[in-house]
Scaffold this motif. Structure first.
Motif, mmCIF file in Angstrom:
data_model
loop_
_atom_site.group_PDB
_atom_site.id
_atom_site.type_symbol
_atom_site.label_atom_id
_atom_site.label_comp_id
_atom_site.label_asym_id
_atom_site.label_seq_id
_atom_site.Cartn_x
_atom_site.Cartn_y
_atom_site.Cartn_z
ATOM 1 N N PHE A 296 0.873 -0.961 0.101
ATOM 2 C CA PHE A 296 0.233 -0.240 -0.266
ATOM 3 C C PHE A 296 0.462 1.160 -0.235
ATOM 4 O O PHE A 296 1.127 2.044 -0.842
ATOM 5 C CB PHE A 296 -0.635 0.198 1.591
ATOM 6 N N PHE A 297 1.594 1.360 0.718
ATOM 7 C CA PHE A 297 2.570 2.194 0.817
ATOM 8 C C PHE A 297 3.695 2.743 -0.352
ATOM 9 O O PHE A 297 3.691 3.672 -0.555
ATOM 10 C CB PHE A 297 3.366 2.240 2.121
ATOM 11 N N THR A 298 3.962 1.581 -0.394
ATOM 12 C CA THR A 298 5.352 1.930 -1.464
ATOM 13 C C THR A 298 4.508 2.265 -3.345
ATOM 14 O O THR A 298 4.582 2.900 -3.627
ATOM 15 C CB THR A 298 5.393 0.170 -1.928
ATOM 16 N N LYS A 299 2.777 2.008 -3.019
ATOM 17 C CA LYS A 299 2.588 3.108 -4.406
ATOM 18 C C LYS A 299 2.070 4.474 -4.160
ATOM 19 O O LYS A 299 2.243 5.420 -4.871
ATOM 20 C CB LYS A 299 1.217 2.878 -4.309
ATOM 21 N N SER A 300 3.255 4.768 -2.719
ATOM 22 C CA SER A 300 2.922 5.953 -2.510
ATOM 23 C C SER A 300 4.535 6.797 -3.436
ATOM 24 O O SER A 300 4.057 7.790 -3.358
ATOM 25 C CB SER A 300 3.334 6.740 -1.365
ATOM 26 N N LYS A 301 4.742 6.189 -4.052
ATOM 27 C CA LYS A 301 6.329 6.592 -4.484
ATOM 28 C C LYS A 301 7.057 6.918 -3.651
ATOM 29 O O LYS A 301 8.313 8.098 -4.679
ATOM 30 C CB LYS A 301 5.482 7.710 -5.877
ATOM 31 N N LEU A 302 7.413 6.866 -2.174
ATOM 32 C CA LEU A 302 8.173 7.539 -1.465
ATOM 33 C C LEU A 302 9.433 5.976 -1.759
ATOM 34 O O LEU A 302 8.962 5.730 -2.378
ATOM 35 C CB LEU A 302 7.589 7.857 -0.074
ATOM 36 N N SER A 303 11.007 7.074 -1.091
ATOM 37 C CA SER A 303 11.853 5.830 -1.816
ATOM 38 C C SER A 303 11.638 5.328 -0.276
ATOM 39 O O SER A 303 11.554 5.517 0.912
ATOM 40 C CB SER A 303 12.829 6.698 -1.418
ATOM 41 N N ILE A 304 11.718 3.915 -0.708
ATOM 42 C CA ILE A 304 12.407 3.130 0.314
ATOM 43 C C ILE A 304 12.759 3.008 1.755
ATOM 44 O O ILE A 304 12.436 2.680 3.103
ATOM 45 C CB ILE A 304 12.558 1.097 0.018
ATOM 46 N N PRO A 305 14.067 3.431 1.637
ATOM 47 C CA PRO A 305 14.536 4.331 3.516
ATOM 48 C C PRO A 305 13.740 5.038 3.935
ATOM 49 O O PRO A 305 13.162 4.977 4.809
ATOM 50 C CB PRO A 305 15.933 4.860 2.519
ATOM 51 N N GLU A 306 12.811 6.038 3.054
ATOM 52 C CA GLU A 306 12.134 6.471 3.697
ATOM 53 C C GLU A 306 10.934 5.482 4.306
ATOM 54 O O GLU A 306 10.337 6.124 5.636
ATOM 55 C CB GLU A 306 11.408 7.686 2.725
ATOM 56 N N LEU A 307 10.374 4.957 3.381
ATOM 57 C CA LEU A 307 9.101 4.568 3.572
ATOM 58 C C LEU A 307 9.572 3.583 4.925
ATOM 59 O O LEU A 307 8.724 3.101 6.015
ATOM 60 C CB LEU A 307 8.409 3.708 2.841
ATOM 61 N N SER A 308 10.956 2.983 4.937
ATOM 62 C CA SER A 308 11.175 2.102 6.106
ATOM 63 C C SER A 308 11.523 2.990 7.748
ATOM 64 O O SER A 308 10.625 2.116 8.397
ATOM 65 C CB SER A 308 12.763 1.669 5.521
ATOM 66 N N TYR A 309 11.737 4.327 6.869
ATOM 67 C CA TYR A 309 11.492 4.770 8.126
ATOM 68 C C TYR A 309 10.286 5.740 8.419
ATOM 69 O O TYR A 309 10.226 5.759 10.238
ATOM 70 C CB TYR A 309 12.919 6.726 7.842
ATOM 71 N N ILE A 310 9.027 5.915 7.860
ATOM 72 C CA ILE A 310 7.982 6.133 8.542
ATOM 73 C C ILE A 310 8.054 4.655 8.809
ATOM 74 O O ILE A 310 7.114 5.393 10.631
ATOM 75 C CB ILE A 310 7.551 6.273 7.279
#
Lengths: 678, 163
Positions: A296-310
């Motif tokens: 789901f969150f990958t669709k937000s097109k943020l980078s993986i490290p950022e998503l990981s941090y979030i």
């Protein structure tokens, strides 16, 4: 707070400080002196301005403070000079206060003169960075960051709504926007507070507590300052937030309650997040697994490290799954990040799961809560840039796995209604973009229950209508021609024989049989008009050309069943001359069962034979009537023949088509073969 | 939890003015190849990092040896903790292996006598817990270098505490 020290102005011109000013100044001064142990002043030119002094405000903090006022360097130089620090060599309380007053004057547009400080001025405003403020100015609470950094997420929060408010205040904001454009380049990200705001706000509030909350917010800006140009354009907060902060927080230093306005989730946002959560996981009290959330969150097109941090920030219990508050926090962080706000170092208190759960215990919002919210943020001014940002954020949100397709119809409406007020344009895009994007995004549908999404319903609707069953290769059409009716006299026995092979042609009775028929017709009609066929049989019986008829019948019998697939013309001819052959055939059965057995399909024998026994004696009486009967029988047989002929032609057609298909398939096979061989 | 890579190596070198080093080494997936490559390396005296790296790498052999010696039953956490791998003149190397064959190696300065075995154990336990938290992040792909800030902060605090 020290008030006395500031009151007396030694050598300088008498300083008239209002009570508020006094509080503020003394606080600032205390901070400056108290923060002497803090890091060295970061600004080299300014550092030279104020000579460090143990008993006075340290140069570093003072320099930073001055810089926070967002005044140009020369103005600051002037101020320093005027206030006497240079003369004296240090920033004593007097000098400090004078300097502050001059700063206020400069900020209000007055020339930097000693005379200007004589008039009443608003408090100077400073935008402080967190590190500076925390380290050096501890409690400052006062002016620092009054307007400060509101920016970000207010815009985000307001994205869904409050366009109107923003529009109103854009005008007032716009003139101040341009100067704000430059600030981001300055290292500590100080933003100038719009003076109009400053006046109104400060005058309205006796307490000058401003945000430690705002200071806390600043870290959001600071680390990512250069990266997001938007920040520079974000205007300082507006009255509403200030008011809120005032009402909420009486103590300057309280970072607990509402320190992070940008990280506060508004009603509409919460509702949106909840809807998204529900689309992933129907049970609001349950949680979303890691993989589902990841997709789901990958669709937000943020980078993986950022998503990981979030994720790291939001998954408080580190269980690899997101509960509803955790999900809302994560979503909020993502939205914030997409809007350019830097990610916080730690999860903001407003995004803590406990806080979220306490604040929004119910999955659905009540208007009351919403109203209170809207009241608290009445006049949020947003600059055009913010508006753009909001639109961007809405679009982002819309592009983001909104997948309104997954939402139920109600949810869509709810979402639309919330967004309608804010951005009518975007709402129209909303259904469009998610639908477009939904096709690209493979949403894991963890819902197993029959959700009532419109698309799903549509899809289901398409499945049921199966193509109409193929016409069976039975003679369905033939049956439509009421062959049943034709052969009905023979009734139940023949019914079964109708469908599969066409009924065998009635054997062609010889002329002798016709006479038989005639003889029989009358008595038979008396009994059962429908049983004409047995009459034929009766006729036959009475004329003793049984064996002849038998002989005739035999070939006829043989021909009849075999003619099922033969061409029609022959059929037509034979029955023509021998209409009563059928009854004859059947008649023969009871008498000569051995011969009759050759006829597989005809089953009339039973009832016919019974009927034929009776009219024996009366056959010879009514030959005319028999003729008529024969004629009708002929007609009927002709009709039957026509039907059978038609049927035959259809079957021939089908056979041809099948043949053609077979040929085509064989060709294909041939073509394919050499390929496979290779 | 995925079967991951191996070892995480941490080398702590407290004695000299707050020097500590942590290294995490990882190996490839069980499905593919199994080499020991670092997942996370941290050392406080960064100037000696290469040296620590080398030491950790050499100690991997000892770790493997101990693992194989222990047999298949590596369930008990006691067994996860490998204890002192080998002492050199300057340093002591401690090892710890998780159930998923992720190895933690810690290099501690020999002059730091204050560090007891229990403390080392607790440190490894904390490392393991933090590593588990990192694993819970769905965005973390096993085999990647660990970039979790929480993990970093935990390691930093640990090293500071030791120093």
């Amino acid at each position: 707070m020290e008030a006395a020290a500031g009151a007396g102005c030694g050598s300088g011109p008498p300083l008239l400080l209002s009570e508020g000013e006094q509080q503020c100044y003394s606080e600032l001064f205390a901070r400056c002196t108290g923060a002497a142990s803090g890091g060295p002043g970061s600004g080299p030119p300014e550092a030279a301005r104020a000579a460090p002094s143990a008993a006075t405000a340290a140069a570093g903090p003072v320099a930073d403070l001055f810089r926070a006022s967002q005044l140009p360097a020369e103005t600051l130089h002037q101020i320093t000079e005027l206030c006497g620090a240079k003369r004296v060599g240090y920033f004593g309380p007097t000098q400090f206060y004078i300097a502050l007053k001059l700063i206020a004057a400069a900020q209000s547009g007055l020339p930097v003169r000693i005379e200007s400080i004589k008039c009443e001025l608003p408090l100077p405003r400073f935008m402080m960075s967190k590190t500076d403020s925390d380290i050096r100015f501890g409690n400052s609470a006062e002016l620092h960051g009054t307007k400060a950094q509101i920016p970000y997420l207010i815009s985000e929060k307001n994205t869904f709504k409050r366009m109107d408010d923003e529009d109103k205040q854009q005008e007032t904001q716009s003139p101040t926007m341009s100067p704000l454009a430059s600030p981001p380049s300055s290292p500590p990200h100080y933003q100038r507070v719009p003076l109009s705001h400053g006046y109104s706000k400060l005058r309205s509030s006796t307490e000058q507590m401003h945000p430690a909350p705002y200071e806390a917010r600043q870290p959001l800006v600071q680390p990512e300052g250069p990266s997001s140009g938007n920040q520079g354009t974000k205007p300082p907060r507006h009255q509403a937030s200030l008011i809120r902060s005032f009402s909420v927080e009486r103590e300057p230093q309280d970072n607990s309650n509402y320190p992070d306005e940008p990280w506060r989730i508004t009603e509409e946002q919460r509702e949106y997040y909840v809807n998204q959560f529900r689309s992933l996981q129907p049970d609001p009290s349950s949680f979303i697994s890691g993989s589902v959330a990841k997709n789901f969150f990958t669709k937000s097109k943020l980078s993986i490290p950022e998503l990981s941090y979030i994720w790291e920030l939001s998954d408080a219990d580190c269980d690899g799954a997101l509960t509803l508050p955790e999900f809302c926090a994560a979503f909020h962080l993502i939205v914030a990040r997409k809007n350019g706000y830097p990610l916080p170092e730690g999860l903001p208190p407003t995004l803590q799961p406990e806080y979220l759960q306490a604040a929004f215990p119910k999955p659905k919002w009540e208007c009351a809560l919403f109203d209170s919210y809207s009241e608290s943020m009445p006049a949020n001014q947003q600059p055009h840039d913010l508006n753009r940002m909001e639109k961007l954020s809405i679009k982002d949100v819309a592009d983001f796995p909104v997948s309104t397709q997954d939402l139920t119809g109600d949810d869509k409406q709810a979402l639309k209604s919330t967004m309608d007020e804010a951005l009518p344009k975007d709402t129209s895009e909303d259904p469009a973009t998610p639908k477009d994007s939904n096709s690209l995004k493979a949403r894991p549908r963890s819902r197993s229950y029959s959700s009532t999404s419109i698309e799903e319903a549509m899809k289901r609707g398409e499945d049921p209508p199966t193509p109409p069953p193929r016409p069976q290769k039975t003679h369905s059409r033939a049956s439509s021609l009421d062959l049943n009716k034709v052969f009905q006299p023979s009734v139940p026995a023949t019914k079964s024989g109708l469908l599969p092979p066409p009924p065998a042609l009635p054997p062609r009775p010889c002329p002798s049989q016709i006479s038989h028929h005639n003889a029989n017709s009358e008595p038979s009609t008396q009994h059962k008009p429908s049983t004409q066929l047995p009459n034929y049989g009766d006729l036959r019986l009475q004329k003793q050309s049984e064996q002849a008829s038998e002989a005739e019948l035999h070939p006829q019998l043989n021909r009849a069943p075999s003619q099922a697939a033969e061409s029609s013309p022959t059929k037509k001819d034979t029955p023509y001359s021998q209409p009563p052959s059928k009854p004859i055939r059947r008649k023969l059965r009871p008498e000569n069962q051995a011969t009759e057995n050759q006829e597989p399909s005809t089953t009339v024998g039973g009832p016919v034979s019974v009927a034929t026994m009776k009219p024996h004696p009366t056959v010879q009486k009514q030959s005319s009537k028999q003729k008529k009967a024969i004629q009708t029988a002929i007609r009927k047989n002709k009709e039957a023949n026509a039907v059978l002929a038609r049927l035959n032609s259809e079957l021939q057609q089908q056979l041809k088509e099948v043949h053609q298909e077979r040929i085509a398939l064989e060709n294909q096979l041939e073509q394919l073969r050499p390929v496979t061989v290779l | 939890m995925l079967r991951l890579q191996c070892p995480s190596v941490s080398s702590v070198r407290p004695g000299l003015c707050g020097v500590a080093a942590l290294k995490l080494l990882g190996a490839g997936f069980l499905l593919s190849y199994s080499t020991n490559y670092p997942l996370y390396i941290r050392s406080v005296p960064t100037e000696n990092e290469l040296k620590f790296h080398y030491m950790v790498h050499t100690s991997l052999d000892v770790v493997d040896e101990k693992i194989s010696a222990m047999g298949k039953a590596l369930v008990d956490q006691r067994e996860l903790y490998l204890g002192l791998l080998y002492p050199t003149e300057d340093y002591k190397v401690y090892g710890y292996v998780t159930n998923s064959k992720v190895k933690f190696v810690m290099v501690v300065d020999s002059s730091n006598t204050a560090l007891r075995d229990n403390e080392i154990r607790s440190m490894f336990r904390k490392l393991h817990n933090s590593y588990t938290d990192v694993m819970c992040n769905p965005f973390y792909n096993p085999g990647d270098r660990i970039q979790s800030r929480a993990f970093d902060s935990m390691v930093t605090s640990m090293m500071i505490q030791v120093c």
